[in-house]
Every structure is written in structure tokens, then in C-alpha cells.
Design a protein around this motif. Structure first.
Motif, mmCIF file in Angstrom:
data_model
loop_
_atom_site.group_PDB
_atom_site.id
_atom_site.type_symbol
_atom_site.label_atom_id
_atom_site.label_comp_id
_atom_site.label_asym_id
_atom_site.label_seq_id
_atom_site.Cartn_x
_atom_site.Cartn_y
_atom_site.Cartn_z
ATOM 1 N N LEU A 59 24.057 -24.677 4.157
ATOM 2 C CA LEU A 59 23.225 -24.950 3.647
ATOM 3 C C LEU A 59 23.087 -26.243 3.285
ATOM 4 N N GLU A 60 24.431 -26.851 3.158
ATOM 5 C CA GLU A 60 24.350 -28.296 2.763
ATOM 6 C C GLU A 60 25.701 -28.990 3.845
ATOM 7 N N LEU B 102 27.784 -23.548 1.940
ATOM 8 C CA LEU B 102 27.963 -24.775 2.111
ATOM 9 C C LEU B 102 27.657 -25.406 3.511
ATOM 10 N N TRP C 284 34.164 -28.534 -4.241
ATOM 11 C CA TRP C 284 33.697 -28.698 -2.719
ATOM 12 C C TRP C 284 32.452 -30.662 -4.093
ATOM 13 N N GLN D 119 26.825 -17.746 0.196
ATOM 14 C CA GLN D 119 25.866 -17.678 -1.494
ATOM 15 C C GLN D 119 26.744 -16.504 -2.355
ATOM 16 N N ARG E 47 28.718 -33.123 -3.878
ATOM 17 C CA ARG E 47 28.104 -32.318 -3.024
ATOM 18 C C ARG E 47 26.744 -33.243 -3.472
ATOM 19 N N SER F 75 23.149 -26.791 -9.853
ATOM 20 C CA SER F 75 21.666 -27.224 -9.217
ATOM 21 C C SER F 75 21.023 -28.140 -10.207
ATOM 22 N N ALA G 207 27.584 -31.746 2.174
ATOM 23 C CA ALA G 207 28.896 -31.227 1.609
ATOM 24 C C ALA G 207 30.187 -31.334 1.780
ATOM 25 N N LEU H 274 22.245 -31.597 -9.742
ATOM 26 C CA LEU H 274 22.142 -32.226 -8.491
ATOM 27 C C LEU H 274 20.116 -32.940 -7.937
#
Length: 330
Positions: A105-106, A102, A120, A66, A122, A149, A109, A152
């Protein structure tokens, strides 16, 4: 522009994009020319790639990927004397690093691509609403992580994107003033009935223009967005960037002439929030106050000491803006 001025001008933008200010200082301390910027920042990014490969956990690896993506993106800000997209490699590396981050971590996504966009999606599959974060002239989907962020955390789904002339698409496309055509493609790909838009810098014009022509836009927030551009008054560095992103001087002049919300602002019928920094003074750029004043449901949030993109005053606007977007879409 000499390297000291260029570094100072990009400090809050770089740190606002998530670069550590101490590492930024170390990387820029020995630079003697703006011509060295891109390679120095790409070397810093690759150090984070190496850390990711050596990380003891997938979380640590994802975090390093990231950070690498952000360093690669800020590498693309270097000015270039020619008209070729010399930052193509850095933009591609930023895109790849973000994808790796991603996936670790996600995992939920989703990558979405279309003729004029890439990005992306998310956030929760059952999110009450979806927000599209639209970058500006030389920004991209790797830059505005703090905005993403914040949205989200409020339970929204967020699509971070590159459009024509932006990020991973800068090498193969050019900027276009009828950005609502792009937003229309994005909404189709998202498969939703309505979206909120957050536009930063030139993205502020893009989302305001889209709100007029795309009926599925339900709320709009602009951050440091231009109300209009005056090509003759723009400083040479801005004209140079626009010329590269538009594919030539004539196309850049024509594009700048189209960036004017005077007639469009009164036609924005959805809720609109306009955020401006009082220290964001760029010749040839009219800031967003007229947009907020002329739009039927416009609200204005000025931050007197905020610079361009307000990276030096995030606490004064980002929580408020994120709450506003969430509330407007509720």
C-alpha cells in the motif's frame, strides 16, 4: 476478570484500533474464558491473511494484511498467569503483517530499527516535519492507525514505533522510565533536527519525559497519559501487565515509582497538548490535568465522556489534536 467484563473493557480499544465491531462481536460471542482470547483473535487474523493471499489486487491484499496486523495485535492483550511473554507469536505476526501491508500500500515506507526501537517511517520525503507516535504499556505500532492516518493527511511524515517492552520488542526487552534515551536513538535514525511526539496511554508519560531531556523534541501531545502512578493502588490486571513488561515484580514497582511528572512538568518548554477522557478512571493513575497545568506552555483538552484512549469519542479530539500537532510544528 471474566470474559464478558474483559470483552466489554476492550471493545472501544479494539474498534479504535480498526477492528470491525461486528466481526469483534462474532469472534468474542462464543468465548468462555479470557484464556481463549489470544487464539480466537489469532484465528481471525489468519482468516484475513488467507483473504490477502487470495485477493484479486495488490490493494485488496494490502488492506487484508493491514487488518490482520490489527487482529494479531489485539490478540496480545490477553492476560497471562505466568511471567513469560506468551503473546510473542502474535506480536511477531502483527509486525510481519504490517510489513506486508505497507510494502503493497505504501512502497515508500521505510523500516527503521535500533537497539531499543523498531518501526515504520511513512509519509512524503519532503514533509515539513516528522512526528513519532509512541505506544503505551501493552500497545504497539499496529494499534494507533487512526492517529497516524490523521497526521499523514496533514502532510507530515510519521514514524510509528515499538520501544522497550512494546510490540515486537516485548519478548526481548523490558520497559524503561528513561524513555528519552530511546527517543534520542529514534531521532538519530530519522536524521532530522526536530520532531513532534504523540504519546498514547503510558506513551504519554514517555513523551513528556522525553520533552524534558531531548532538546530535539519540538512539540508534544499526550492522549490518556498518566501524570503519576501509585503501585499500591493500581488494579491487579494493570500490575500483572506491568510485571510482565518490566520483567518481574520488583522491577515493575521501581518503574511505577519513577512514573511521576511532578518535578518534570515545569521543565517542559515546548508546546504541549494534553488530552484526557472524563471516564478514564483507573485506580492508582493520576490523569494528565496537572501536567497541562504545570507545563509552561500546556493546553488541556478534556472530553467528559471519553474513555481510556478515547476510542468512544474520536471526533471530539483527534482532528483537533492532529491540527494542533501540525500547527505546532509549522
Amino acid at each position: 476478570m471474566n470474559i464478558a467484563d474483559f470483552t466489554a473493557a476492550n471493545l472501544t480499544r479494539a474498534t479504535g484500533a480498526g477492528l470491525d465491531p461486528h466481526e469483534f462481536q462474532r469472534v468474542t460471542a462464543d468465548l468462555t474464558s479470557v484464556d481463549d482470547w489470544e487464539q480466537a483473535f489469532m484465528r481471525a487474523a489468519r482468516r484475513h491473511l488467507a483473504r490477502a493471499e487470495q485477493a484479486a489486487s495488490p490493494i485488496s491484499a494490502g488492506e487484508h494484511y493491514q487488518v490482520a496486523a490489527r487482529w494479531f495485535h489485539i490478540a496480545t492483550l490477553a492476560p497471562h498467569a505466568d511471567q513469560a511473554p506468551a503473546d510473542t507469536e502474535a506480536a511477531a505476526e502483527a509486525d510481519a503483517a504490517m510489513g506486508r501491508a505497507l510494502r503493497l500500500l505504501e512502497p515508500g515506507a521505510r523500516r527503521l530499527d535500533g537497539p531499543a526501537f523498531a518501526g515504520w517511517l511513512r509519509g512524503p520525503a519532503d514533509a515539513p516535519a516528522t512526528v513519532v507516535v509512541v505506544p503505551g504499556l501493552d500497545s504497539g505500532k499496529e494499534e494507533f492507525h487512526a492517529v497516524t492516518s490523521a497526521l499523514l493527511r496533514r502532510g507530515l511524515a510519521v514514524f510509528t514505533m515499538d520501544g522497550p517492552g512494546q510490540g515486537a520488542l516485548a519478548a526481548t526487552t523490558t520497559v524503561r522510565p528513561d524513555y528519552h534515551q530511546v527517543i534520542g536513538q529514534v531521532v538519530d535514525a530519522l536524521g532530522v533536527d526536530r520532531v513532534g511526539l504523540v504519546g498514547l496511554s503510558l506513551g504519554g508519560y514517555y513523551v513528556a519525559e522525553s520533552a524534558v531531556h531531548e532538546p530535539r523534541v519540538a512539540a508534544v501531545a499526550t492522549v490518556s497519559g498518566p501524570f503519576r502512578l501509585d503501585w499500591e493502588a493500581l488494579p491487579p490486571p494493570v500490575r500483572d501487565i506491568l510485571t510482565r513488561r518490566a520483567g518481574g515484580t520488583r522491577a515493575a514497582r521501581d518503574f511505577a515509582d519513577r512514573v511521576d511528572l511532578s518535578a518534570l512538568a515545569p521543565r517542559i518548554t515546548c508546546p504541549l497538548l494534553v488530552v484526557d477522557g472524563g471516564r478514564d478512571v483507573i485506580p492508582g493513575v493520576t490523569n494528565g490535568e496537572p501536567l497541562a497545568r504545570l507545563a509552561p506552555h500546556g493546553e488541556y483538552l478534556p472530553v467528559p465522556y471519553g474513555d481510556h484512549l478515547l476510542g468512544n469519542a474520536r471526533a471530539d479530539w483527534l482532528p483537533t489534536a492532529a491540527d494542533w500537532v501540525s500547527g505546532a510544528l509549522a
